[in-house]
Enzyme design. Sequence first.
Site, short mmCIF file in Angstrom:
data_model
loop_
_atom_site.label_atom_id
_atom_site.label_comp_id
_atom_site.label_asym_id
_atom_site.label_seq_id
_atom_site.Cartn_x
_atom_site.Cartn_y
_atom_site.Cartn_z
CB THR A 25 -0.90 -0.01 1.26
OG1 THR A 25 -1.52 1.26 1.40
CG2 THR A 25 -0.11 -0.29 2.53
CG ASP A 26 -1.18 4.99 -0.98
OD1 ASP A 26 -1.72 4.36 -0.04
OD2 ASP A 26 -1.79 5.86 -1.64
CD GLU A 27 -3.51 3.67 4.39
OE1 GLU A 27 -3.30 3.53 5.61
OE2 GLU A 27 -4.65 3.71 3.89
CE1 TYR A 50 -3.51 -2.60 5.65
CE2 TYR A 50 -3.29 -0.26 5.13
CZ TYR A 50 -3.37 -1.58 4.72
OH TYR A 50 -3.29 -1.87 3.37
CE LYS A 65 -0.06 -4.59 3.03
NZ LYS A 65 -0.39 -5.94 2.46
P1 NAD Z 1 -9.66 -7.32 2.05
O1 NAD Z 1 -9.68 -7.05 3.50
O2 NAD Z 1 -10.86 -7.04 1.22
O3 NAD Z 1 -9.26 -8.86 1.78
C1 NAD Z 1 -8.24 -9.51 2.50
C2 NAD Z 1 -8.40 -10.99 2.27
O4 NAD Z 1 -7.35 -11.68 2.98
C3 NAD Z 1 -9.72 -11.55 2.81
O5 NAD Z 1 -10.30 -12.43 1.87
C4 NAD Z 1 -9.32 -12.31 4.07
O6 NAD Z 1 -10.16 -13.42 4.35
C5 NAD Z 1 -7.91 -12.75 3.70
N1 NAD Z 1 -7.06 -13.01 4.87
C6 NAD Z 1 -6.93 -12.23 5.98
N2 NAD Z 1 -6.06 -12.79 6.83
C7 NAD Z 1 -5.60 -13.93 6.24
C8 NAD Z 1 -4.67 -14.93 6.61
N3 NAD Z 1 -4.03 -14.88 7.78
N4 NAD Z 1 -4.43 -15.95 5.76
C9 NAD Z 1 -5.11 -16.03 4.57
N5 NAD Z 1 -6.00 -15.12 4.18
C10 NAD Z 1 -6.24 -14.07 4.98
O7 NAD Z 1 -8.40 -6.52 1.50
P2 NAD Z 1 -8.17 -5.84 0.07
O8 NAD Z 1 -8.71 -4.48 0.11
O9 NAD Z 1 -8.63 -6.78 -0.97
O10 NAD Z 1 -6.58 -5.75 0.06
C11 NAD Z 1 -5.80 -6.81 -0.45
C12 NAD Z 1 -4.33 -6.45 -0.29
O11 NAD Z 1 -4.06 -5.24 -1.00
C13 NAD Z 1 -3.91 -6.18 1.16
O12 NAD Z 1 -2.62 -6.70 1.33
C14 NAD Z 1 -3.91 -4.66 1.27
O13 NAD Z 1 -2.97 -4.24 2.23
C15 NAD Z 1 -3.48 -4.27 -0.13
N6 NAD Z 1 -3.95 -2.95 -0.60
C16 NAD Z 1 -5.28 -2.62 -0.51
C17 NAD Z 1 -5.70 -1.40 -1.04
C18 NAD Z 1 -7.15 -0.98 -0.99
O14 NAD Z 1 -7.47 0.16 -1.34
N7 NAD Z 1 -8.08 -1.84 -0.60
C19 NAD Z 1 -4.78 -0.54 -1.63
C20 NAD Z 1 -3.44 -0.91 -1.69
C21 NAD Z 1 -3.04 -2.14 -1.19
O1 DAU Z 2 -4.19 3.96 0.47
C1 DAU Z 2 -4.40 2.57 0.34
C2 DAU Z 2 -5.27 2.09 1.48
O2 DAU Z 2 -6.59 2.54 1.19
C3 DAU Z 2 -5.23 0.59 1.65
O3 DAU Z 2 -3.93 0.18 2.00
C4 DAU Z 2 -6.23 0.15 2.75
O4 DAU Z 2 -6.26 -1.27 2.84
C5 DAU Z 2 -7.60 0.66 2.35
O5 DAU Z 2 -8.54 0.32 3.36
C6 DAU Z 2 -7.57 2.16 2.14
O6 DAU Z 2 -7.31 2.84 3.39
P1 DAU Z 2 -8.08 4.18 3.80
O7 DAU Z 2 -8.02 4.34 5.25
O8 DAU Z 2 -7.62 5.31 2.95
O9 DAU Z 2 -9.56 3.77 3.30
P2 DAU Z 2 -10.99 4.05 3.93
O10 DAU Z 2 -12.00 3.69 2.89
O11 DAU Z 2 -11.15 3.44 5.27
O12 DAU Z 2 -11.00 5.63 4.10
C7 DAU Z 2 -10.80 6.49 2.99
C8 DAU Z 2 -10.81 7.91 3.53
O13 DAU Z 2 -12.16 8.23 3.94
C9 DAU Z 2 -9.95 8.10 4.75
O14 DAU Z 2 -9.38 9.40 4.69
C10 DAU Z 2 -10.93 8.01 5.92
C11 DAU Z 2 -12.20 8.56 5.32
N1 DAU Z 2 -13.46 7.97 5.84
C12 DAU Z 2 -13.57 6.61 5.88
C13 DAU Z 2 -14.73 6.02 6.34
C14 DAU Z 2 -14.84 4.52 6.41
C15 DAU Z 2 -14.50 8.79 6.21
O15 DAU Z 2 -14.41 10.04 6.14
N2 DAU Z 2 -15.66 8.22 6.65
C16 DAU Z 2 -15.81 6.85 6.74
O16 DAU Z 2 -16.89 6.38 7.18
#
Ligand code: NAD
Ligand code: DAU
Length: 376
Positions: free
Chosen positions: A157-159, A183, A187
């Site tokens: 992630t970019d975070e 988180y 990561k």
């Molecule tokens: P998600 O939470 O939707 O899915 C995570 C999946 O991993 C789930 O299916 C869960 O059951 C599985 N899981 C959790 N713990 C596990 C374990 N111990 N063993 C096997 N499986 C396990 O997450 P996502 O949003 O699909 O993100 C996927 C990956 O991409 C993560 O590594 C996250 O850090 C990264 N990522 C997410 C975003 C985003 O915006 N969602 C952006 C950048 C990177």
């Molecule tokens: O940047 C990549 C990341 O993006 C991933 O690594 C994470 O797995 C993914 O969950 C996401 O993280 P964020 O914290 O940015 O996503 P989230 O959707 O939780 O929140 C997006 C923005 O919106 C953040 O600034 C918090 C804000 N927010 C979120 C929720 C859930 C609100 O203002 N209200 C809300 O109810």
Amino acid sequence: MILVTGGAGFIGANFVLDWLALHDEPVINLDKLTYAGNPETLQSLQGNPLHTLVQGDIGDVALVSQLLKTHQPRAVINFAAESHVDRSIHGPGEFIQTNIVGTFNLLESVRSYWQSLPDEPAKQAASSGATATSAMPTSAMPGKLTKASFRFLHVSTDEVYGSLAKDDPAFTERNHIEPNSPYSASKAASDHLVRAWHHTYGLPVLTTNCSNNYGPYHFPEKLIPLLIVNALAGKPLPVYGDGQQIRDWLFVKDHCSAIRRVLEAGRLGETYNVGGWNEKANLDIVHTVCALLDELRPRTDGKPYQDQITFVTDRPGHDRRYAIDARKLESELGWRPTETFETGIRKTVQWYLDNPEWVAHVQSGAYRDWVQKQYT
Ligand code: NAD
Ligand code: DAU
């Protein structure tokens, strides 16, 4: 054969669905099926011999080693993680366990498997009459799995880079790692482990650091799907703090295509930033979603959805701005996103309107019954 971890989650499932729409190459999908894992997302693959869903933990060395030994994948793509920042604030333990300890155990299982692979292409492949062409990566050719052709791709992630001030340039791969939430710290730790397994043991790794994804099958605890389902249910649309926090947004299918491209041609040991050049303030996202819903599914009382916006207490330690410079991926590997934010967000809102059953099963918890029935 590839092994995908976390392939029942949001991005992993989109990746698996796209992979099998594009390739004949089988996928072993290892997923713990936590609350975020939803096999209903993969329902269209029921009975597809190219997809095997295995319920299990990336940290289970015996299970992962057995899967690797049995299926001999040419690549492992690690999506599995605890992914929600808010949950990491309220309960960081699972994040440490899966994202750090789990990744460590996975790396050790993979290292041991990788060390068992031959150094050179297997001899019988050369004498079988198969002709190698430069257009076909060695790793894609059956029978030619070697130490050199194997890949471990870690999805991050970019975070991990921390927070930017308003006028700072976007994150490049050379930025310092300065994570601020449990988180992102977990990561970042996993990224460091992956890097170390390359430098110390020679494991052929690739890492991607992507910005915020959105699109189909997104669990409605994250901002965009939460807004859509709350709006339709007449509930408040919670905006943390002043809503002026900035994120870069990428349609999930574009993230998946970036991962496929890095897997195919990424330089070993390198990290690649993935982003959409779509910096948006959260409040602008909220207004965009409300406007789309006003157009596509107007409220029955004729009022605008933005009436449901509610400012709430800010997230502790809330990062102010993320922005991704994806030029390395674009110039080295020729990747480009296909969706603009405008096209991607319209598709996303429409997908939620078209799939009320998927949403209802998540909200009622019925998707967990399905997990119990099928996989325990
Ligand atoms: P998600 O939470 O939707 O899915 C995570 C999946 O991993 C789930 O299916 C869960 O059951 C599985 N899981 C959790 N713990 C596990 C374990 N111990 N063993 C096997 N499986 C396990 O997450 P996502 O949003 O699909 O993100 C996927 C990956 O991409 C993560 O590594 C996250 O850090 C990264 N990522 C997410 C975003 C985003 O915006 N969602 C952006 C950048 C990177
Ligand atoms: O940047 C990549 C990341 O993006 C991933 O690594 C994470 O797995 C993914 O969950 C996401 O993280 P964020 O914290 O940015 O996503 P989230 O959707 O939780 O929140 C997006 C923005 O919106 C953040 O600034 C918090 C804000 N927010 C979120 C929720 C859930 C609100 O203002 N209200 C809300 O109810």
